[in-house]
Motif scaffolding. Sequence first.
Motif, short mmCIF file in Angstrom:
data_model
loop_
_atom_site.label_atom_id
_atom_site.label_comp_id
_atom_site.label_asym_id
_atom_site.label_seq_id
_atom_site.Cartn_x
_atom_site.Cartn_y
_atom_site.Cartn_z
N GLY A 139 0.80 -1.22 0.00
CA GLY A 139 0.00 0.00 0.00
C GLY A 139 0.83 1.27 0.00
N SER A 145 -2.80 6.26 4.07
CA SER A 145 -3.42 5.08 4.69
C SER A 145 -2.69 3.81 4.22
N SER A 147 -1.21 0.27 4.01
CA SER A 147 -1.84 -0.94 4.55
C SER A 147 -0.90 -1.81 5.37
N TYR A 264 -7.21 -10.09 6.05
CA TYR A 264 -7.97 -9.47 4.96
C TYR A 264 -7.01 -8.82 3.97
N LEU A 265 -7.26 -9.05 2.69
CA LEU A 265 -6.45 -8.44 1.63
C LEU A 265 -7.36 -7.69 0.67
N THR A 266 -6.93 -6.48 0.28
CA THR A 266 -7.69 -5.71 -0.70
C THR A 266 -7.40 -6.25 -2.10
N ILE A 267 -8.18 -5.82 -3.07
CA ILE A 267 -7.98 -6.24 -4.45
C ILE A 267 -6.59 -5.83 -4.94
N GLN A 269 -3.90 -5.34 -3.09
CA GLN A 269 -2.91 -6.19 -2.43
C GLN A 269 -2.83 -7.56 -3.10
#
Length: 289
Positions: A139, A145, A147, A264-267, A269
């Motif tokens: 991130g 922000s 990550s 949890y992983l974002t798209i 990431q």
Amino acid sequence: MKFAGVGLVMLAAICWGITGGIADILMAKGWSPIVISFFRGAVGFICFFLWFLYRFRLNWIYSTRFYIWSFLAGVGVAGNFTFYFLSIQESSVAVAVTLMYTAPIFVLLISFLIGIEQSTWFKWGCILSVLMGIFFLTGAYNTESISVSFLGTAAGLASGISYALFIFGFKNASSIGKPQATLTIAFLSFCLVLFLFMDTEEAATVVTSSDIGWFLLIGILGAGISFIIYLIGLRMTTPTTASMVAMVEPVTASLFGVLLLGDYLTIIQLLGMVLILITITLLSLKQAD
């Protein structure tokens, strides 16, 4: 025979992937990454020493260079285990294991510096691709922000650098002596190095704690049995196939973290993770040609 080798390499990679999840569980219980790392290596050392004793006369080696390279391999694996667990503590299992798998890039850069690898556009493209993957995974593109913390990222990359040191040390030592002897000396060095840095009082309480089963499991799965079956499997298949199958480790670790530990992983990431793993796989295939 080839399929048996692939199966053994895959089994070893799955064991390594599960190890990251077990470490996360132990750290959630309050155990330090260094103590967890020490017990992983100590249990592994016992397994390797027994394997070494099986054919003691054939495995014994008289070579100063062998012991130097084995010691460096031990330092490398000590850093790899410890920084990997620290990265898990500061980020997540999925992020930490992906950053650790940047090791081939560090091997490549070191090889450039010492002149054993020729620089090509493809290799520099792989390096750039991995850097972009790290950029997305951590991130870093959004400084407001971010990550993954700086410590989590630095520890993950340090685990990759340490892994590269282990690869160099193990490869050179194994060219002189048997793998059994190399792993025994390397993990003995591992234990001695970490003993100097860990909290010995905390380590002593492990033996009588209710978590001793987890520590034995992380040592058996994460070092002892997994390294042995990986080396046996490696003899029965090609290095190219083994390097591809070993990618089961980050997949297993990521699934363990997401499904069982609530990571949890974002798209973006996930995109970074895929970019890093695909690049490392392509580089491994190219290097094996």
